[in-house]
Design a protein around this motif. Structure first.
Motif, short mmCIF file in Angstrom:
data_model
loop_
_atom_site.label_atom_id
_atom_site.label_comp_id
_atom_site.label_asym_id
_atom_site.label_seq_id
_atom_site.Cartn_x
_atom_site.Cartn_y
_atom_site.Cartn_z
N LEU A 107 0.81 -1.22 0.00
CA LEU A 107 0.00 0.00 0.00
C LEU A 107 0.85 1.27 0.00
N ILE A 108 2.13 1.16 0.27
CA ILE A 108 2.93 2.34 0.59
C ILE A 108 2.97 3.36 -0.55
N ASP A 109 3.24 2.91 -1.77
CA ASP A 109 3.34 3.86 -2.87
C ASP A 109 2.02 4.61 -3.10
N LEU A 110 0.91 3.90 -2.97
CA LEU A 110 -0.40 4.54 -3.14
C LEU A 110 -0.67 5.54 -2.02
N LEU A 111 -0.31 5.19 -0.79
CA LEU A 111 -0.48 6.12 0.32
C LEU A 111 0.37 7.37 0.12
N MET A 112 1.58 7.20 -0.36
CA MET A 112 2.45 8.34 -0.62
C MET A 112 1.88 9.22 -1.73
N HIS A 119 -4.26 18.62 0.18
CA HIS A 119 -3.96 19.98 0.60
C HIS A 119 -4.58 20.29 1.95
N GLU A 120 -5.20 19.30 2.58
CA GLU A 120 -5.74 19.47 3.94
C GLU A 120 -4.84 18.69 4.91
N ASN A 121 -4.36 19.39 5.93
CA ASN A 121 -3.32 18.85 6.80
C ASN A 121 -3.67 17.51 7.43
N ARG A 122 -4.94 17.36 7.84
CA ARG A 122 -5.28 16.13 8.56
C ARG A 122 -5.14 14.90 7.66
N TYR A 123 -5.41 15.06 6.38
CA TYR A 123 -5.27 13.93 5.46
C TYR A 123 -3.82 13.73 5.04
N ILE A 124 -3.08 14.82 4.91
CA ILE A 124 -1.65 14.71 4.62
C ILE A 124 -0.98 13.86 5.69
N ASN A 125 -1.19 14.26 6.94
CA ASN A 125 -0.55 13.58 8.06
C ASN A 125 -1.03 12.14 8.19
N LYS A 126 -2.33 11.91 7.95
CA LYS A 126 -2.89 10.57 8.08
C LYS A 126 -2.23 9.59 7.11
N ASN A 127 -2.09 9.99 5.85
CA ASN A 127 -1.54 9.08 4.85
C ASN A 127 -0.04 8.89 4.99
N LYS A 129 1.61 9.17 7.81
CA LYS A 129 1.80 8.40 9.04
C LYS A 129 1.50 6.92 8.80
N ARG A 130 0.44 6.65 8.08
CA ARG A 130 0.10 5.26 7.80
C ARG A 130 1.21 4.58 7.00
N ALA A 131 1.73 5.28 6.00
CA ALA A 131 2.82 4.73 5.19
C ALA A 131 4.06 4.49 6.05
N SER A 132 4.39 5.46 6.90
CA SER A 132 5.60 5.31 7.74
C SER A 132 5.42 4.22 8.79
N ASP A 133 4.19 4.05 9.31
CA ASP A 133 3.94 2.99 10.29
C ASP A 133 4.13 1.61 9.64
N ILE A 134 3.59 1.46 8.44
CA ILE A 134 3.72 0.18 7.74
C ILE A 134 5.18 -0.12 7.45
N TYR A 135 5.90 0.90 6.95
CA TYR A 135 7.30 0.68 6.59
C TYR A 135 8.16 0.45 7.84
N PHE A 149 13.40 6.39 4.46
CA PHE A 149 12.00 6.58 4.12
C PHE A 149 11.46 7.87 4.73
N CYS A 150 11.83 8.16 5.97
CA CYS A 150 11.42 9.43 6.58
C CYS A 150 11.97 10.62 5.81
#
Length: 346
Positions: A107-112, A119-127, A129-135, A149-150
Motif C-alpha cells: 500500500l505504501i506507494d499509493l499512500l504516498m 492539501h488538507e493537513n489532517r489527510y496529509i498527516n494521516k496518509n 503516518k500510515r505509510a511510515s507505520d507500515i514501513y 523513508f522518513c
C-alpha cells in the motif's frame, strides 16, 4: 510497492474461440500501446489509460493486481492536484487494501501518492503516518531503511505545495531521519547532512533565517551536502546583514571550475509558492548572481495579485551554483520562471 510495467497480452492468455473475449484482448493491447506511446501528460494519455482500464475490467477479475496497476496508471495520467487524479488513487488504494490487507507494504506507494495530492493537513498527516507505520513495522523504526523513508517523506511533503502545514510535516520526518542517521552513521554521513539541509530549507521557506543556521552548520560535515550548506549560509548571513560571516562561508571554486572552463548555473534549491489559492499562474524574470542568489525579481504576468506575489516570494528564496566563464563566477540575467497550479476540491 514498486509498480512494474504491464506487458501486452500475447502469450499469458491462451487462445479463445469466443470472439468477444478476443476483441477485448485486442482492444486492451491497443490501449496499452497507445498509453505507452503517449506523452507523459495530456488528454491522449488519459484517454488511452481509461480505454486500457475499461478493457482490462472485461478481461481480469476486479481483485487482479493488474486492475490496481491500470487504475493507478489512469490516476497518474491526470494533472497534479486534480480531483480526477485523487479519485482514482483512492480507488486504487481501496482495491489494494481488499487484495493485500490494511497493513501490507504493497500500500505504501499509493499512500504516498495520495498524501502528495492532499492539501488538507489532517489527510496529509494521516496518509504519511500510515505509510511510515507500515514501513517502520517492516524494517524497524531504528533502521537506516526507515531513516531513508522518513527523509523521502520530508522531501515529497513539499514537492507539490509549500504550505505551512506541509512544511511542519516535512520537518517532523526530517527530524526523525536526522536522529537515526546521527546515531547510526554520525555527523559526517550524507543522510544526516541531507536531513538537516531539508530542515534548514523549511525554515528559510517561512523566512526564519536565524533558525536555519544551526541546521546548516550541522550539514557542513557531509562532503556531498557541505557545498550546498555553505551556499545557504552565505545567503542567510547576507540577509541578516552580516557580510563578514557571509564571506567566511563563501564556496571556493574547486579544480573542476578553475582555468578556462565554462559551466552553466545549476539549481541548488527551488521551493514552490505557498498560499496561492486553488488555481492560477504567474511568471517572473530574475537574475542569478555570482553568489548563487536571485536578484531583481520582477513580475511579468499572472492570474492575479496573490499569484504574482507568491511566485515572486518563492523565487527570491531560490539558490543556485552560479554560472562560470573562464573559471570566474558571473551573473546570469533574464532567467524566466513560470508556475501553474490547480488544486482539487473534494
Amino acid at each position: 510497492m514498486k509498480w512494474i510495467p504491464l506487458f501486452l497480452i500475447v502469450v499469458a492468455i491462451p487462445s479463445f474461440s469466443d470472439t468477444t473475449r478476443t476483441d477485448n484482448i485486442k482492444n486492451f493491447n491497443a490501449a496499452q500501446k497507445c498509453y505507452n506511446n503517449a506523452s507523459l501528460y495530456g488528454q491522449k494519455r488519459i484517454t488511452c489509460a481509461q480505454d486500457a482500464l475499461n478493457a482490462g475490467l472485461l478481461i481480469f477479475e476486479d481483485s487482479n493486481p493488474n486492475i490496481i496497476f491500470l487504475t493507478h496508471n489512469l490516476a497518474m495520467s491526470h494533472p497534479r492536484l486534480s480531483g480526477e487524479r485523487y479519485e482514482f488513487l483512492q480507488r486504487a488504494l481501496k482495491l489494494s487494501e481488499e487484495l493485500h490487507g490494511d497493513e501490507s507494504i504493497e500500500l505504501i506507494d499509493l499512500l504516498m501518492d495520495l498524501a502528495n495530492e492532499e492539501h488538507e493537513n489532517r489527510y496529509i498527516n494521516k496518509n504519511y503516518k500510515r505509510a511510515s507505520d507500515i514501513y517502520g513495522h517492516e524494517v524497524g523504526r531504528e533502521s537506516l531503511g526507515y531513516a531513508e523513508f522518513c527523509l523521502q517523506i520530508s522531501e515529497e511533503a513539499v514537492s507539490y505545495l509549500n504550505t505551512k502545514g506541509r512544511l511542519r510535516t516535512s520537518s517532523r520526518y526530517a527530524e526523525l531521519a536526522s536522529e537515526i542517521f546521527l546515531e547510526q552513521l554520525g555527523r559526517s554521513s550524507d543522510g544526516y547532512g541531507k536531513a538537516n539541509l531539508r530542515l534548514a530549507k523549511n525554515q528559510l521557506a517561512i523566512r526564519k533565517h536565524r533558525k536555519a543556521i544551526p541546521y546548516l552548520k550541522n550539514a557542513l560535515d557531509s562532503p556531498i551536502v557541505s557545498k550546498y550548506a555553505r551556499g545557504f549560509l552565505v545567503t542567510v548571513y547576507d540577509r541578516l546583514n552580516e557580510p563578514a560571516l557571509a564571506a567566511s562561508y563563501s564556496v571556493s571554486i574547486d579544480s573542476r571550475t578553475s582555468g578556462n572552463k565554462n559551466t552553466p548555473y545549476e539549481v541548488i534549491f527551488k521551493n514552490i509558492p505557498g498560499h496561492i489559492g486553488r488555481n492560477g499562474w504567474a511568471e517572473v524574470v530574475y537574475t542569478i548572481t555570482k553568489l548563487g542568489l536571485t536578484d531583481d525579481v520582477k513580475v511579468v504576468d499572472g492570474s492575479g495579485r496573490l499569484a504574482k506575489k507568491a511566485l515572486q516570494k518563492a523565487v527570491s528564496e531560490w539558490r543556485f551554483t552560479p554560472a562560470y566563464i573562464d573559471g570566474k563566477a558571473v551573473d546570469t540575467t533574464g532567467v524566466i520562471a513560470e508556475y501553474r497550479w490547480k488544486v482539487h476540491q473534494r
